[in-house]
Design a protein around this motif. Sequence first.
Motif, PDB file in Angstrom:
ATOM      1  N   GLY A  32     -31.164 -18.118 -36.975  1.00 37.90           N
ATOM      2  CA  GLY A  32     -31.633 -17.692 -35.661  1.00 37.90           C
ATOM      3  C   GLY A  32     -31.739 -16.351 -35.563  1.00 37.90           C
ATOM      4  O   GLY A  32     -31.982 -15.904 -34.346  1.00 37.90           O
ATOM      5  N   GLY A  33     -31.276 -15.510 -36.321  1.00 34.62           N
ATOM      6  CA  GLY A  33     -31.362 -14.006 -36.047  1.00 34.62           C
ATOM      7  C   GLY A  33     -30.394 -13.153 -35.856  1.00 34.62           C
ATOM      8  O   GLY A  33     -30.599 -12.028 -35.534  1.00 34.62           O
ATOM      9  N   ILE A  34     -29.219 -13.592 -36.136  1.00 37.64           N
ATOM     10  CA  ILE A  34     -27.991 -12.539 -35.922  1.00 37.64           C
ATOM     11  C   ILE A  34     -28.473 -11.306 -36.884  1.00 37.64           C
ATOM     12  O   ILE A  34     -28.949 -11.520 -37.887  1.00 37.64           O
ATOM     13  CB  ILE A  34     -26.591 -13.189 -36.358  1.00 37.64           C
ATOM     14  N   THR A  35     -27.607 -10.056 -36.629  1.00 36.99           N
ATOM     15  CA  THR A  35     -28.029  -8.902 -37.196  1.00 36.99           C
ATOM     16  C   THR A  35     -26.985  -8.210 -38.048  1.00 36.99           C
ATOM     17  O   THR A  35     -26.937  -7.372 -38.664  1.00 36.99           O
ATOM     18  CB  THR A  35     -28.765  -7.784 -36.299  1.00 36.99           C
ATOM     19  N   ILE A 170     -19.139 -13.262 -23.802  1.00 36.71           N
ATOM     20  CA  ILE A 170     -20.634 -12.847 -23.691  1.00 36.71           C
ATOM     21  C   ILE A 170     -21.471 -14.074 -23.983  1.00 36.71           C
ATOM     22  O   ILE A 170     -21.034 -14.727 -24.749  1.00 36.71           O
ATOM     23  CB  ILE A 170     -20.833 -11.410 -24.371  1.00 36.71           C
ATOM     24  N   HIS A 171     -22.476 -14.465 -23.180  1.00 38.63           N
ATOM     25  CA  HIS A 171     -23.460 -15.446 -23.384  1.00 38.63           C
ATOM     26  C   HIS A 171     -24.541 -14.900 -22.738  1.00 38.63           C
ATOM     27  O   HIS A 171     -24.789 -13.934 -22.200  1.00 38.63           O
ATOM     28  CB  HIS A 171     -22.955 -16.738 -22.689  1.00 38.63           C
ATOM     29  N   ALA A 172     -25.534 -15.851 -22.983  1.00 36.92           N
ATOM     30  CA  ALA A 172     -27.025 -15.519 -22.498  1.00 36.92           C
ATOM     31  C   ALA A 172     -27.147 -15.326 -21.011  1.00 36.92           C
ATOM     32  O   ALA A 172     -28.073 -14.090 -20.842  1.00 36.92           O
ATOM     33  CB  ALA A 172     -27.961 -16.805 -22.884  1.00 36.92           C
ATOM     34  N   GLY A 173     -26.308 -15.663 -20.242  1.00 35.70           N
ATOM     35  CA  GLY A 173     -26.276 -15.307 -18.851  1.00 35.70           C
ATOM     36  C   GLY A 173     -25.792 -13.986 -18.266  1.00 35.70           C
ATOM     37  O   GLY A 173     -26.082 -13.397 -17.057  1.00 35.70           O
ATOM     38  N   ASN A 174     -25.154 -13.319 -19.220  1.00 35.58           N
ATOM     39  CA  ASN A 174     -24.558 -11.906 -18.930  1.00 35.58           C
ATOM     40  C   ASN A 174     -24.839 -10.820 -19.871  1.00 35.58           C
ATOM     41  O   ASN A 174     -24.300  -9.729 -19.798  1.00 35.58           O
ATOM     42  CB  ASN A 174     -23.116 -12.095 -18.676  1.00 35.58           C
ATOM     43  N   VAL A 175     -25.506 -11.028 -20.952  1.00 39.22           N
ATOM     44  CA  VAL A 175     -25.853 -10.116 -21.944  1.00 39.22           C
ATOM     45  C   VAL A 175     -26.813  -8.750 -21.320  1.00 39.22           C
ATOM     46  O   VAL A 175     -26.471  -7.754 -21.713  1.00 39.22           O
ATOM     47  CB  VAL A 175     -27.260 -10.550 -23.094  1.00 39.22           C
ATOM     48  N   ILE A 189     -18.816 -14.647 -30.330  1.00 40.22           N
ATOM     49  CA  ILE A 189     -17.998 -15.637 -31.093  1.00 40.22           C
ATOM     50  C   ILE A 189     -18.265 -16.921 -30.682  1.00 40.22           C
ATOM     51  O   ILE A 189     -19.235 -17.439 -31.488  1.00 40.22           O
ATOM     52  CB  ILE A 189     -16.326 -15.494 -31.222  1.00 40.22           C
ATOM     53  N   SER A 190     -17.719 -17.560 -29.950  1.00 43.21           N
ATOM     54  CA  SER A 190     -17.933 -19.005 -29.512  1.00 43.21           C
ATOM     55  C   SER A 190     -19.502 -19.344 -29.000  1.00 43.21           C
ATOM     56  O   SER A 190     -19.919 -20.408 -29.064  1.00 43.21           O
ATOM     57  CB  SER A 190     -16.949 -19.576 -28.392  1.00 43.21           C
ATOM     58  N   GLN A 198     -28.253 -22.233 -31.009  1.00 43.76           N
ATOM     59  CA  GLN A 198     -28.515 -21.505 -29.786  1.00 43.76           C
ATOM     60  C   GLN A 198     -28.747 -19.968 -30.030  1.00 43.76           C
ATOM     61  O   GLN A 198     -29.117 -19.146 -29.388  1.00 43.76           O
ATOM     62  CB  GLN A 198     -27.586 -21.568 -28.618  1.00 43.76           C
ATOM     63  N   SER A 199     -28.484 -19.725 -31.249  1.00 44.75           N
ATOM     64  CA  SER A 199     -28.514 -18.198 -31.843  1.00 44.75           C
ATOM     65  C   SER A 199     -29.997 -17.521 -31.654  1.00 44.75           C
ATOM     66  O   SER A 199     -29.939 -16.360 -31.238  1.00 44.75           O
ATOM     67  CB  SER A 199     -27.909 -18.056 -33.163  1.00 44.75           C
ATOM     68  N   HIS A 200     -31.047 -18.494 -31.707  1.00 48.38           N
ATOM     69  CA  HIS A 200     -32.344 -17.886 -31.611  1.00 48.38           C
ATOM     70  C   HIS A 200     -32.757 -17.352 -30.272  1.00 48.38           C
ATOM     71  O   HIS A 200     -33.086 -16.347 -30.082  1.00 48.38           O
ATOM     72  CB  HIS A 200     -33.239 -18.693 -32.172  1.00 48.38           C
ATOM     73  N   SER A 201     -32.228 -18.273 -29.502  1.00 46.14           N
ATOM     74  CA  SER A 201     -32.716 -18.015 -27.943  1.00 46.14           C
ATOM     75  C   SER A 201     -31.818 -16.807 -27.653  1.00 46.14           C
ATOM     76  O   SER A 201     -32.025 -15.953 -26.703  1.00 46.14           O
ATOM     77  CB  SER A 201     -32.490 -19.046 -26.967  1.00 46.14           C
ATOM     78  N   LEU A 202     -30.515 -16.812 -27.910  1.00 48.00           N
ATOM     79  CA  LEU A 202     -29.495 -15.597 -27.594  1.00 48.00           C
ATOM     80  C   LEU A 202     -30.336 -14.499 -28.163  1.00 48.00           C
ATOM     81  O   LEU A 202     -30.011 -13.350 -27.528  1.00 48.00           O
ATOM     82  CB  LEU A 202     -28.228 -15.811 -28.407  1.00 48.00           C
ATOM     83  N   PHE A 203     -30.728 -14.346 -29.484  1.00 47.04           N
ATOM     84  CA  PHE A 203     -31.042 -13.234 -29.927  1.00 47.04           C
ATOM     85  C   PHE A 203     -32.379 -12.646 -29.138  1.00 47.04           C
ATOM     86  O   PHE A 203     -32.642 -11.678 -29.008  1.00 47.04           O
ATOM     87  CB  PHE A 203     -31.881 -13.653 -31.327  1.00 47.04           C
ATOM     88  N   GLN A 204     -33.386 -13.649 -28.724  1.00 43.54           N
ATOM     89  CA  GLN A 204     -34.430 -13.373 -27.638  1.00 43.54           C
ATOM     90  C   GLN A 204     -34.053 -12.672 -26.385  1.00 43.54           C
ATOM     91  O   GLN A 204     -34.382 -11.529 -26.003  1.00 43.54           O
ATOM     92  CB  GLN A 204     -35.119 -14.741 -27.375  1.00 43.54           C
ATOM     93  N   VAL A 205     -32.889 -13.292 -25.822  1.00 45.43           N
ATOM     94  CA  VAL A 205     -32.365 -12.568 -24.648  1.00 45.43           C
ATOM     95  C   VAL A 205     -31.804 -11.147 -24.681  1.00 45.43           C
ATOM     96  O   VAL A 205     -32.236 -10.164 -24.107  1.00 45.43           O
ATOM     97  CB  VAL A 205     -31.140 -13.597 -24.136  1.00 45.43           C
TER      98      VAL A 205
END
Length: 214
Positions: A32-35, A170-175, A189-190, A198-205
Motif C-alpha cells: 500500500g505504500g508505507i515508507t 492519526i487517521h486519514a481524517g486528521n493527517v 499504528i492501528s 487501507q494503507s494505500h488510501s492513507l498514503f494518498q492522503v
Amino acid sequence: MNLKESLQLYFVMGSQNCNEHPALVLEKALAGGITMFQFREKGSHGLKGKPLVKMALELQQLCQKHNVPFIINDDVELALSLNADGVHIGQEDESVEVVRKKIGDKIIGVSAHNVKEAQLASESGADYLGVGPMFHTTTKNDCRIVQGPNVIESIRAMGIRLPLVGIGGIHAGNVNKVIEAGSDGVAVISAISKQPEQSHSLFQVVQDSLIKSF
C-alpha cells in the motif's frame, strides 16, 4: 529515498496490534505504500526470546524486499544482531549518545513530547523525532497527555529542522492538521494494523497533504 521522504508514512506495529498474522499485515502495508516500518513488540503478551527474533527477522526480510527502512523499538541489541536500519528510543531509554556509540551511523529516532525534549534530542544527534501524542489514542498504555499538532508548530518555531513525524491517534481524517503544523509525515499504528488494506488510501492522503503544505 532520503530519511525525510522515508518518514512520510511510517508504520509502527507489533504482534499485539494485529488481528491477523503480522507478516500478512506488513505485506499489505508495504504493497500500500508505507515508507518506513518500526517493529514495536510491547506489553505482557508481546513475544520474547526466539519467537521475537524469528518474527523480527521475517518482518525485516519483507521490508528489505520493498527497500523500506526497518527500525526496531528500544532493543538496541536486537537491532545490532539483525543489522536493522536503526532504532527508535523513548525518553526513559538510554541516551542518544550511548545508543550512537553502540550502533554507529544507523538511524536513531527519538520520541519527544515537548520543545525541550525535541531540542535535547536534536543537539544529542538524533536523526529524526516522533512527536506526540497528536490525538487521543488507546493503542499505547503508557501514553502521555495529548499534545496536538501545536507542539510541532512550537518545535519548528524554535528553529528545530530535524525530520519529524507526528504520532498518536492519526487517521486519514486528521493527517492534514499534522502535516500543516510542520511534520514531514505521520506515524500510525492501528490506522494500518487493524485495516492494512487501507494503507494505500492513507498514503494518498499523506501525499496530498504534503503537496498542499509545500
